[in-house]
Design a protein around this motif. Structure first.
Motif, PDB file in Angstrom:
ATOM      1  N   ARG A  90       0.802  -1.177  -0.125  1.00  0.00           N
ATOM      2  CA  ARG A  90      -0.238  -0.092   0.262  1.00  0.00           C
ATOM      3  C   ARG A  90       0.735   1.307   0.126  1.00  0.00           C
ATOM      4  O   ARG A  90       1.721   1.429   0.561  1.00  0.00           O
ATOM      5  CB  ARG A  90      -0.552  -0.339   1.846  1.00  0.00           C
ATOM      6  N   SER A  94      -0.957   5.844  -3.391  1.00  0.00           N
ATOM      7  CA  SER A  94      -1.878   5.546  -3.743  1.00  0.00           C
ATOM      8  C   SER A  94      -3.274   5.160  -3.439  1.00  0.00           C
ATOM      9  O   SER A  94      -4.000   4.142  -4.005  1.00  0.00           O
ATOM     10  CB  SER A  94      -1.514   3.574  -4.206  1.00  0.00           C
ATOM     11  N   SER A  96      -6.005   4.020  -1.003  1.00  0.00           N
ATOM     12  CA  SER A  96      -5.770   2.575   0.152  1.00  0.00           C
ATOM     13  C   SER A  96      -5.796   1.396  -0.725  1.00  0.00           C
ATOM     14  O   SER A  96      -5.281  -0.050   0.043  1.00  0.00           O
ATOM     15  CB  SER A  96      -7.336   2.712   0.448  1.00  0.00           C
ATOM     16  N   ARG A  97      -5.586   1.626  -2.104  1.00  0.00           N
ATOM     17  CA  ARG A  97      -5.607   0.065  -2.822  1.00  0.00           C
ATOM     18  C   ARG A  97      -4.220  -0.798  -2.518  1.00  0.00           C
ATOM     19  O   ARG A  97      -3.600   0.372  -2.374  1.00  0.00           O
ATOM     20  CB  ARG A  97      -6.026   0.713  -4.267  1.00  0.00           C
TER      21      ARG A  97
ATOM     22  N   TYR B  33     -12.809  -3.438  -2.241  1.00  0.00           N
ATOM     23  CA  TYR B  33     -12.326  -3.090  -3.177  1.00  0.00           C
ATOM     24  C   TYR B  33     -12.358  -4.616  -4.184  1.00  0.00           C
ATOM     25  O   TYR B  33     -13.148  -5.282  -3.824  1.00  0.00           O
ATOM     26  CB  TYR B  33     -10.437  -3.564  -2.517  1.00  0.00           C
ATOM     27  N   TYR B  35     -10.366  -6.484  -7.538  1.00  0.00           N
ATOM     28  CA  TYR B  35      -9.268  -6.748  -8.194  1.00  0.00           C
ATOM     29  C   TYR B  35      -9.974  -7.303  -9.554  1.00  0.00           C
ATOM     30  O   TYR B  35     -10.772  -8.467  -8.938  1.00  0.00           O
ATOM     31  CB  TYR B  35      -8.403  -6.836  -7.421  1.00  0.00           C
ATOM     32  N   PHE B  45      -5.534  -3.651  -9.829  1.00  0.00           N
ATOM     33  CA  PHE B  45      -7.084  -2.607  -8.998  1.00  0.00           C
ATOM     34  C   PHE B  45      -7.553  -2.462  -9.648  1.00  0.00           C
ATOM     35  O   PHE B  45      -7.272  -2.721 -11.163  1.00  0.00           O
ATOM     36  CB  PHE B  45      -6.364  -1.558  -8.027  1.00  0.00           C
ATOM     37  N   THR B  47     -10.652  -1.098  -8.820  1.00  0.00           N
ATOM     38  CA  THR B  47     -12.008   0.442  -7.555  1.00  0.00           C
ATOM     39  C   THR B  47     -12.077  -0.045  -6.755  1.00  0.00           C
ATOM     40  O   THR B  47     -11.731  -1.129  -6.025  1.00  0.00           O
ATOM     41  CB  THR B  47     -13.226   0.459  -8.673  1.00  0.00           C
ATOM     42  N   TYR B  48     -12.884   1.105  -6.152  1.00  0.00           N
ATOM     43  CA  TYR B  48     -12.858   1.448  -4.540  1.00  0.00           C
ATOM     44  C   TYR B  48     -13.620   2.010  -3.749  1.00  0.00           C
ATOM     45  O   TYR B  48     -14.444   3.099  -4.828  1.00  0.00           O
ATOM     46  CB  TYR B  48     -11.417   1.682  -3.737  1.00  0.00           C
ATOM     47  N   GLU B  56     -12.209   5.829  -5.857  1.00  0.00           N
ATOM     48  CA  GLU B  56     -10.797   5.796  -7.044  1.00  0.00           C
ATOM     49  C   GLU B  56     -11.437   4.592  -8.381  1.00  0.00           C
ATOM     50  O   GLU B  56     -11.987   3.181  -8.119  1.00  0.00           O
ATOM     51  CB  GLU B  56     -10.024   5.123  -6.398  1.00  0.00           C
ATOM     52  N   SER B  58      -9.285   2.331 -11.438  1.00  0.00           N
ATOM     53  CA  SER B  58      -7.882   2.137 -12.496  1.00  0.00           C
ATOM     54  C   SER B  58      -8.583   2.597 -13.240  1.00  0.00           C
ATOM     55  O   SER B  58      -9.766   2.047 -14.378  1.00  0.00           O
ATOM     56  CB  SER B  58      -8.031   0.711 -12.321  1.00  0.00           C
TER      57      SER B  58
END
Lengths: 110, 114
Positions: A90, A94, A96-97, B33, B35, B45, B47-48, B56, B58
Motif C-alpha cells: 500500500r 495510491s 487505499s488500494r 475493493y 481486483y 486494482f 475500483t474502491y 477510486e 483504475s
C-alpha cells in the motif's frame, strides 16, 4: 519495471526445508502485505507489516524500509504450504488500494 | 459472519453478453475493493468504495465496466458486451476503518468468455 517484484517466481522444496521468498518494491509504502493463494483462487492474508519483523507459527516476515525489501520465511516446510505467495504494498500515493507482485509458486514435496 | 463472499464462483458466458458479479463484504467493513487477476499474474486494482462512495477507479476499468455499492453494504460489478480478454478471476476484498488495516478477500469469481 513493476512497482513490486518477487523472487523466485517458482520454488520447489523438500519437506522440512527452510524457505525464503523475496519482495522488492520501488515506491514509498505505508504497509506491506504477504498473502497466500491456494488453487481455486481464495486469498488469505498472512502478514501486514510496516517495520521490523513478525512471526506466526512457522512463518516469519521481515521488512527493511531503507532497502525497500521484504522477505517471507517458512521454517520446517510442509506439503500443505504449497501455494502461491503474493507480496502486496500500500503506497503512500495510491490511496487505499494494494499493488501486487506476480506471486511465487511454492511446491513442497513430501 | 463467514467473511467476504462472492457470487457466483464461476461464470461462463458468450462473447457480447453482459455479466454481473456480487460481493458481500464482512458486515462492519466500510471499505470494499475489486481486483482482477489473470492466469499467472498478481491481482490488479479495479475500483474502491468507502461506504457507498466510489472513491477510486483504475484505468483498467473501461466504460464497459461499472461497479456499485448502493447501500454501502454489498457491491456489484457489471461487465457489458464481454470480450475474451475479460476472462479472469475477479476478486473482492474488504477492510475496516483506518487506512492500514488488514484486507480480507473473497474466493473470487472466475469468468470465462467463450
Amino acid at each position: 519495471k513493476n512497482e513490486v517484484e518477487q523472487s523466485p517466481q517458482n520454488l520447489t522444496a523438500q519437506e522440512g526445508e527452510f524457505i525464503t521468498i523475496n519482495c522488492s518494491y520501488s515506491v514509498g509504502i505505508s504497509a506491506l502485505h504477504w498473502l497466500q493463494q491456494h488453487p481455486g483462487g481464495g486469498i488469505v492474508s498472512l502478514f501486514m507489516l510496516s517495520s521490523g519483523k513478525k512471526k506466526h507459527g512457522r512463518l516469519i516476515a521481515t521488512i527493511n524500509i531503507q532497502e525497500k525489501h521484504s522477505s517471507l520465511h517458512i521454517t520446517a516446510s510442509h506439503p500443505r504450504d504449497s501455494a502461491v505467495y503474493i507480496c502486496a504494498v500500500r503506497s503512500g500515493t495510491s490511496g487505499s488500494r494494494l499493488t501486487f507482485g506476480e506471486g511465487t509458486q511454492l511446491t513442497v514435496n513430501p | 459472519d463467514t467473511g467476504v463472499s462472492q457470487d457466483p464462483r464461476h461464470k461462463i458466458t458468450k462473447r457480447g453478453q453482459n455479466v454481473t458479479f456480487r460481493c458481500d463484504p464482512i458486515s462492519e467493513h466500510n471499505r470494499l475493493y475489486w481486483y482482477r487477476q489473470t492466469l499467472g499474474q498478481g491481482p490488479e486494482f479495479l475500483t474502491y468504495f468507502q461506504n457507498e462512495a466510489q472513491l477510486e477507479k483504475s484505468r483498467l476499468l473501461s466504460d464497459r465496466f461499472s461497479a456499485e455499492r448502493p447501500k454501502g453494504s454489498f457491491s456489484t460489478l457489471e461487465i457489458q458486451r464481454t470480450e475474451q480478454g475479460d476472462s479472469a478471476m475477479y476478486l473482492c476484498a474488504s477492510s475496516a476503518g483506518q487506512r492500514n488495516t488488514e484486507a480480507f478477500f473473497g474466493q473470487g469469481t472466475r469468468l470465462t468468455v467463450v
